[in-house]
Design an enzyme around this catalytic site. Structure first.
Site, PDB file in Angstrom:
ATOM      1  N   ASP A   1       4.693   0.907 -12.519  1.00  0.00           N
ATOM      2  CA  ASP A   1       4.323   1.684 -11.328  1.00  0.00           C
ATOM      3  C   ASP A   1       4.393   0.767 -10.106  1.00  0.00           C
ATOM      4  O   ASP A   1       3.857  -0.335 -10.114  1.00  0.00           O
ATOM      5  CB  ASP A   1       2.901   2.233 -11.516  1.00  0.00           C
ATOM      6  CG  ASP A   1       2.511   3.239 -10.441  1.00  0.00           C
ATOM      7  OD1 ASP A   1       2.217   4.397 -10.801  1.00  0.00           O
ATOM      8  OD2 ASP A   1       2.503   2.864  -9.249  1.00  0.00           O
TER       9      ASP A   1
ATOM     10  N   ASP B   1       7.776   6.762  -8.312  1.00  0.00           N
ATOM     11  CA  ASP B   1       7.540   5.314  -8.387  1.00  0.00           C
ATOM     12  C   ASP B   1       6.983   4.858  -9.727  1.00  0.00           C
ATOM     13  O   ASP B   1       6.438   3.775  -9.825  1.00  0.00           O
ATOM     14  CB  ASP B   1       6.616   4.865  -7.253  1.00  0.00           C
ATOM     15  CG  ASP B   1       5.145   5.036  -7.592  1.00  0.00           C
ATOM     16  OD1 ASP B   1       4.804   6.026  -8.279  1.00  0.00           O
ATOM     17  OD2 ASP B   1       4.350   4.179  -7.193  1.00  0.00           O
ATOM     18  N   GLU B   2       7.092   5.698 -10.756  1.00  0.00           N
ATOM     19  CA  GLU B   2       6.554   5.246 -12.043  1.00  0.00           C
ATOM     20  C   GLU B   2       7.369   5.780 -13.200  1.00  0.00           C
ATOM     21  O   GLU B   2       8.057   6.787 -13.077  1.00  0.00           O
ATOM     22  CB  GLU B   2       5.098   5.675 -12.199  1.00  0.00           C
ATOM     23  CG  GLU B   2       4.908   7.157 -12.292  1.00  0.00           C
ATOM     24  CD  GLU B   2       3.453   7.550 -12.537  1.00  0.00           C
ATOM     25  OE1 GLU B   2       2.911   7.153 -13.584  1.00  0.00           O
ATOM     26  OE2 GLU B   2       2.892   8.252 -11.696  1.00  0.00           O
TER      27      GLU B   2
HETATM   28  N1  DCP Z   1       1.318  10.212  -3.480  1.00  0.00           N
HETATM   29  C1  DCP Z   1       1.034  11.312  -2.708  1.00  0.00           C
HETATM   30  N2  DCP Z   1      -0.170  11.956  -2.818  1.00  0.00           N
HETATM   31  C2  DCP Z   1      -1.107  11.499  -3.692  1.00  0.00           C
HETATM   32  C3  DCP Z   1      -0.829  10.377  -4.488  1.00  0.00           C
HETATM   33  C4  DCP Z   1       0.400   9.746  -4.347  1.00  0.00           C
HETATM   34  O1  DCP Z   1       1.891  11.707  -1.911  1.00  0.00           O
HETATM   35  N3  DCP Z   1      -2.277  12.133  -3.779  1.00  0.00           N
HETATM   36  C5  DCP Z   1       2.619   9.557  -3.284  1.00  0.00           C
HETATM   37  C6  DCP Z   1       2.475   8.386  -2.363  1.00  0.00           C
HETATM   38  C7  DCP Z   1       2.519   7.201  -3.241  1.00  0.00           C
HETATM   39  C8  DCP Z   1       3.383   7.675  -4.402  1.00  0.00           C
HETATM   40  O2  DCP Z   1       3.125   9.076  -4.511  1.00  0.00           O
HETATM   41  O3  DCP Z   1       3.049   6.066  -2.580  1.00  0.00           O
HETATM   42  C9  DCP Z   1       3.058   6.994  -5.706  1.00  0.00           C
HETATM   43  O4  DCP Z   1       1.737   7.303  -6.122  1.00  0.00           O
HETATM   44  P1  DCP Z   1       0.811   6.239  -6.797  1.00  0.00           P
HETATM   45  O5  DCP Z   1      -0.329   6.981  -7.371  1.00  0.00           O
HETATM   46  O6  DCP Z   1       1.593   5.350  -7.689  1.00  0.00           O
HETATM   47  O7  DCP Z   1       0.226   5.406  -5.564  1.00  0.00           O
HETATM   48  P2  DCP Z   1       0.849   4.176  -4.794  1.00  0.00           P
HETATM   49  O8  DCP Z   1       2.144   3.739  -5.372  1.00  0.00           O
HETATM   50  O9  DCP Z   1       0.889   4.496  -3.342  1.00  0.00           O
HETATM   51  O10 DCP Z   1      -0.251   3.055  -4.972  1.00  0.00           O
HETATM   52  P3  DCP Z   1      -0.594   2.235  -6.305  1.00  0.00           P
HETATM   53  O11 DCP Z   1       0.351   2.684  -7.369  1.00  0.00           O
HETATM   54  O12 DCP Z   1      -0.379   0.809  -5.913  1.00  0.00           O
HETATM   55  O13 DCP Z   1      -2.013   2.545  -6.583  1.00  0.00           O
HETATM   56 MG    MG Z   2       2.381   3.445  -7.373  1.00  0.00          MG
END
Ligand code: DCP
Ligand code: MG
Length: 434
Positions: free
Chosen positions: A11, A106-107
């Protein structure tokens, strides 16, 4: 103990923000929030770790994010850019296993079982039969992290374990910019001290109910009798306890042909300037998109409105939801709000309107299934779907939908779009075999 199966979860860290920081390096090291105008009614899509220190979280109203962190830089987001980076990310992963299941932009989950030769070659390691699969999995994880850093300038976190859910908890625990391997046999001990919410599929509602029973950690959940859990959550209950013990037989699915987005759109026979007509179309599209999502057992995190004006200028507007949804009502309400905003800016008459749902997640990871009230809504939606399935789409409609006489047949596509052509549908490509 040797593992019979090794699963990796990868991720990217603060994904949308990380992409923004690549495009504008002056944003690095700063509190950055992606989600739109801080004065608007949207929610935070994501925040940099510098902003998270202030308590800013995904899904939080932007206004609250601004109160918590007034110095943050707020960005609208560029889904096209995120989609492009996502494609490159998934391409890297496919060098390490033929079995890659994208979990979102992203995962992804990778089943590394039996992938020793592929990993040796991708990590440029000489063949060595004495190396364990765990050792190779760790090498693969480090190599993936290195390539994502070098090729995309983004930090990736990696979890490795004998099952999907433990791998996911491990990658979360490894964040930011880390790798964590849970050795086979140590799953339950690894999970035991962790709070309930870290378990994929266990949401705030279930957490509240369990806390009421005095259950606060995954170890306590693992030790809760099945009967108690069944009484609370039905058949999901005992499953939760199994997950808390680190048992998750769910296979890593290849893409399983699942659509990455679902959308409907239609072109009017004449350009329309009556917002009531546009809304009626949106409502009927929301009902079809919602029915598709439920049938696919998926929910969408992102809703997109597509508008084409009379002069063929086409715009798309997207919104990230606080919670993924498959509800007709929520899809419609989000689409209608995007429509109102778009028309407030540019009120010309409209040739085409469309509604899309993307960033799909599995129903199974949905916490709210454990909420009895929510379950009732679900049951209702599903019986509507059954009736529609039997008697055709128009057999049952909410009062606000009516047959839309303006929809011309020229480029109206009643079929499901797998891979929306707009900004956010890139994931489909990302998951296709090379
Ligand atoms: N995303 C979104 N709304 C949410 C959660 C996530 O639009 N409620 C989007 C923005 C994030 C992407 O999906 O950048 C990936 O989600 P992640 O849960 O992996 O969160 P991040 O990558 O931002 O942070 P991390 O994985 O480091 O916790
Ligand atoms: Mg992420």
């Amino acid at each position: 103990m040797a593992a019979s199966r090794i699963v990796m979860h990868v991720d990217l860290d603060a994904f949308y923000v990380s992409v923004e920081q690549v495009r504008d390096p002056s944003l690095r090291g700063k509190p950055v929030v992606v989600g739109g105008d801080p004065g608007g009614r949207g929610v935070v899509a994501t925040a940099s770790y510098e902003a998270r220190v202030f308590g800013v979280r995904s899904g939080m109203p932007l206004s609250m994010a601004r109160r918590l962190c007034a110095s943050a830089i707020f960005l609208r987001g560029d889904y096209q850019a995120y989609g492009n980076v996502s494609k490159q990310f998934h391409r890297i992963l496919r060098d390490f296993s033929p079995l890659v299941e994208p979990g979102g932009l992203d995962e992804a989950y990778l089943d590394l079982t039996g992938c020793e030769p592929v990993i040796e070659s991708s990590c440029r390691l000489a063949h060595d039969p004495s190396r364990s699969l765990e050792e190779l999995a760790r090498a693969a994880g480090e190599e993936i992290r290195r390539r994502v850093r070098d090729e995309l300038s983004i930090a990736a976190s990696v979890g490795i374990a004998t099952s999907r859910s433990v791998a996911k908890v491990a990658s979360d625990a490894a964040k930011p910019d880390g790798l964590l391997l849970v050795p086979p046999g140590e799953e339950a001990a690894f999970l035991a001290p962790r709070p309930l919410r870290e378990l994929p599929g266990l949401g705030p509602k279930a957490e509240t109910e369990l806390t009421r029973l005095g259950v606060r950690t995954l170890g306590q959940l693992a030790a809760t009798p099945d009967g108690t859990l069944r009484a609370l959550f039905g058949k999901w209950g005992p499953l939760l306890a199994e997950r808390a013990r680190g048992v998750d037989p769910t296979p890593v699915g290849e893409d399983r042909g699942a659509a990455k987005s679902v959308s409907r759109e239609g072109t009017y026979a004449q350009d329309i300037d009556d917002v009531a007509v546009l809304r009626a179309s949106l409502r009927s599209y929301a009902e079809s998109v919602g029915a598709d999502l439920r049938q696919m057992e998926r929910r969408a995190r992102c809703v997109t409105l597509r508008l084409r004006y009379g002069d063929f200028t086409t715009i798309t507007r997207s919104r990230t939801l606080a919670q993924p949804t498959h509800s007709d009502e929520e899809l419609y309400a989000t689409g209608a709000e995007l429509l109102d905003r778009a028309l407030a800016k540019d009120p010309r008459s409209v040739r085409l309107v469309g509604l899309g749902a993307s960033q799909l997640v599995d129903d199974a990871v949905q916490l709210d299934l454990f909420d009895p009230r929510r379950r009732k809504d679900e049951d209702l939606l599903r019986s509507i779907d059954r009736v529609r399935g039997k008697f055709g789409g128009r057999a049952l409609q909410t009062g606000r939908t009516f047959f839309d006489p303006y929809t011309g047949a020229d480029d109206f596509d009643p079929g499901r779009h797998t891979g929306l052509s707009s900004q956010i549908g890139q994931e489909r490509d990302a998951s296709e075999p090379a």
